[in-house]
Design an enzyme around this catalytic site. Structure first.
Site, PDB file in Angstrom:
ATOM      1  N   GLU A  56       1.020  -1.101  -0.146  1.00 60.12           N
ATOM      2  CA  GLU A  56       0.232  -0.353   0.101  1.00 60.12           C
ATOM      3  C   GLU A  56       0.714   1.124   0.213  1.00 60.12           C
ATOM      4  O   GLU A  56       1.620   1.146   0.751  1.00 60.12           O
ATOM      5  CB  GLU A  56      -0.967   0.124   1.089  1.00 60.12           C
ATOM      6  CG  GLU A  56      -1.658   1.004   1.490  1.00 60.12           C
ATOM      7  CD  GLU A  56      -2.791   1.157   2.078  1.00 60.12           C
ATOM      8  OE1 GLU A  56      -3.775   2.375   2.836  1.00 60.12           O
ATOM      9  OE2 GLU A  56      -3.337   0.230   2.701  1.00 60.12           O
ATOM     10  N   LYS A  63      -7.910   0.066  10.803  1.00 61.84           N
ATOM     11  CA  LYS A  63      -7.283  -0.788  10.268  1.00 61.84           C
ATOM     12  C   LYS A  63      -6.299   0.439   9.592  1.00 61.84           C
ATOM     13  O   LYS A  63      -5.365  -0.510   8.714  1.00 61.84           O
ATOM     14  CB  LYS A  63      -8.250  -0.404   8.683  1.00 61.84           C
ATOM     15  CG  LYS A  63      -7.833  -0.932   7.417  1.00 61.84           C
ATOM     16  CD  LYS A  63      -7.155  -0.369   6.559  1.00 61.84           C
ATOM     17  CE  LYS A  63      -6.485  -1.130   5.282  1.00 61.84           C
ATOM     18  NZ  LYS A  63      -6.182  -0.376   4.280  1.00 61.84           N
ATOM     19  N   ASP A  73       2.495 -14.113  12.537  1.00 62.22           N
ATOM     20  CA  ASP A  73       0.936 -14.321  12.019  1.00 62.22           C
ATOM     21  C   ASP A  73       0.482 -13.017  12.038  1.00 62.22           C
ATOM     22  O   ASP A  73      -0.044 -12.779  13.242  1.00 62.22           O
ATOM     23  CB  ASP A  73       0.378 -15.532  12.909  1.00 62.22           C
ATOM     24  CG  ASP A  73      -1.375 -16.366  12.400  1.00 62.22           C
ATOM     25  OD1 ASP A  73      -1.099 -15.507  11.785  1.00 62.22           O
ATOM     26  OD2 ASP A  73      -1.395 -16.972  12.681  1.00 62.22           O
ATOM     27  N   HIS A 126      -2.373  11.059  -0.311  1.00 60.90           N
ATOM     28  CA  HIS A 126      -1.676   8.901  -1.299  1.00 60.90           C
ATOM     29  C   HIS A 126      -1.667   9.370  -3.070  1.00 60.90           C
ATOM     30  O   HIS A 126      -1.139   8.499  -3.540  1.00 60.90           O
ATOM     31  CB  HIS A 126      -3.149   8.758  -1.047  1.00 60.90           C
ATOM     32  CG  HIS A 126      -2.997   7.458  -0.063  1.00 60.90           C
ATOM     33  ND1 HIS A 126      -2.404   5.992  -0.296  1.00 60.90           N
ATOM     34  CD2 HIS A 126      -3.796   8.024   1.268  1.00 60.90           C
ATOM     35  CE1 HIS A 126      -2.388   5.936   1.329  1.00 60.90           C
ATOM     36  NE2 HIS A 126      -3.311   6.415   1.490  1.00 60.90           N
TER      37      HIS A 126
END
Length: 427
Positions: A84, A261, A277, A374
């Site tokens: 990302e 998130k 993990d 972004h």
């Protein structure tokens, strides 16, 4: 081309090369596509084939390093594997700003985790609870036969709890509380649960069903905080904007999901780089956030000088030994770059990374909006997708951003113009 029949007899018995050829035949891969999948990078196909089933290739991911981190007075270079855009840059910049305020202060609790033994068909749960607790020492001793290493180092199964789950009649759940030291802990906990199951059946008169760890680890939690000086982040208006954005996440589940998130963007990238993990970490974090009603894992306030104070509380079950952490050479090197000597130190770093990432996202939202940050990185990805060569990428991305039209179709038009085949019409 869609495969007409996905049944492949004996697929698992084939070699990776044979599997790839079979898949290519069934779905119509070109020879170039097959050749691309045969390029496996530093992880040899033989290693990959030993890690998981039905391997045909490996998938590379960018491996970056975030500088500037200082946690508990110690400097770190943080490896991050993520696709990302802007995550690594934002995290590094946030760490630089936090550094000016003294860096991150962090603490991780002991690595205590739960193993669950579900007992069904219990004649009387209240009687079962007393009987299990009266045999507590015996059960713990039996559990600790599963790992002489943990037992010899004063770790292993430490405690035992008995619960009833509302709505599940005639059942009890036995929780083994296990100190797993520097491992993530899944394998040893599962083995312990298996080991004690027959004795628990004997004691309760019920039948053991599930015997497995819980990925929710409220006893294995990391905390971190940092001071972000107001003059370095845009002044009082931005400070207040970050606090209000955090309040929104505390009160609204739709915002909280995106907020958390963003925290995991940073944490997951380090976990992937070190082959921990990350799926368990995601489940753990979101379940923990949902205790008492889904909320933010971070908090923000303003100190007496008007500086922003950020903190995080996040459960982290991570390891520096065991599992696949030592099976892949690049992951081993990533752990060497990071330099965490034990699981608690790693948890402190991860909590700091999560806080840095969250602060960076909230600052961007409160200041200029997340999309501007972004845009240029996203434009570069679009340029690559459109077929730009490395020397062409920056030029194409610059045009996309200037025009405000970041799409693959427009990138292809720009490429055609740059290569002398277009009309120059921007449409």
């Amino acid at each position: 081309m869609a495969v007409r029949d996905s049944r492949i007899s004996g697929f698992f018995r084939l070699t990776p090369v044979e599997r790839l050829r079979k898949v290519a035949e069934l779905v119509g891969l070109t020879e170039q596509e097959v050749a691309t999948l045969q390029m496996t990078g530093s992880m040899g196909i033989d290693v990959a084939d030993k890690l998981v089933e039905n391997v045909i290739s490996t998938l590379e991911m960018p491996l970056s390093v975030a500088p500037n981190f200082r946690v508990n007075g110690k400097d770190y270079l943080v490896p991050m594997a993520i696709e990302e855009p802007s995550v690594v840059a934002a995290c590094s910049n946030a760490a630089r700003i936090a550094r000016e305020g003294g860096g991150f202060r962090a603490y991780a609790t002991e690595p205590l985790m739960y193993g669950q033994v579900q007992v069904i068909g219990v004649p009387d749960p209240n009687v079962a609870r007393v009987e299990i607790l009266s045999r507590k020492s015996e059960i713990l001793e039996l559990a600790n036969t599963a790992s002489q290493t943990l037992k010899s180092r004063g770790a292993g199964a430490r405690d035992l709890q008995v619960r009833e789950v509302p709505g599940l009649e005639g059942q009890v759940v036995v929780h083994l509380v296990v100190d797993v030291m520097d491992a993530m802990g899944a394998n040893v906990i599962n083995t312990m649960c298996e080991r004690v199951a027959p004795l628990i059946e004997e004691v309760t008169g019920g039948r053991v069903n599930l015997r497995i760890l819980s990925n929710l680890t409220p006893l294995r939690t990391a905390y971190a905080w940092a001071r972000f000086r107001k003059e370095l982040i845009g002044g009082e208006e931005v400070v207040n904007g970050v606090v209000e954005a955090w309040r929104f996440a505390q009160m609204d589940i739709f915002r909280a999901a995106t907020h958390n998130k963003g925290i995991m963007n940073g944490i997951d990238a380090v976990l992937v780089a070190t082959l921990n993990d990350w799926r368990a970490a995601e489940a753990n974090a979101h379940a923990y956030a949902a205790i008492g009603g889904y909320r933010s894992l971070t908090r923000y306030s303003v100190d007496s000088n008007g500086n922003l104070i950020g903190s995080i509380e996040v459960p982290l079950a991570v390891g520096v030994v065991g599992g696949t952490t030592g099976a892949v050479e690049k992951a081993r090197i990533a752990r060497k770059i990071l330099g965490a000597s034990d699981a608690r130190e790693l948890a402190c770093i991860l909590a700091s990374v999560g806080l840095a990432q969250n602060f960076a996202a909230l600052r961007a939202l409160a200041d200029e909006g997340i999309q501007r940050g972004h845009m240029s990185l996203h434009a570069r990805n679009v340029a690559v997708t459109a077929g730009a060569s490395p020397p062409e990428v920056d030029a194409v991305a610059k045009r996309l951003v200037e025009e405000g039209r970041i799409s693959v179709s427009r990138a292809r038009e720009i490429l055609q113009e740059m290569r002398g085949g277009g009309s120059g019409n921007n449409k």
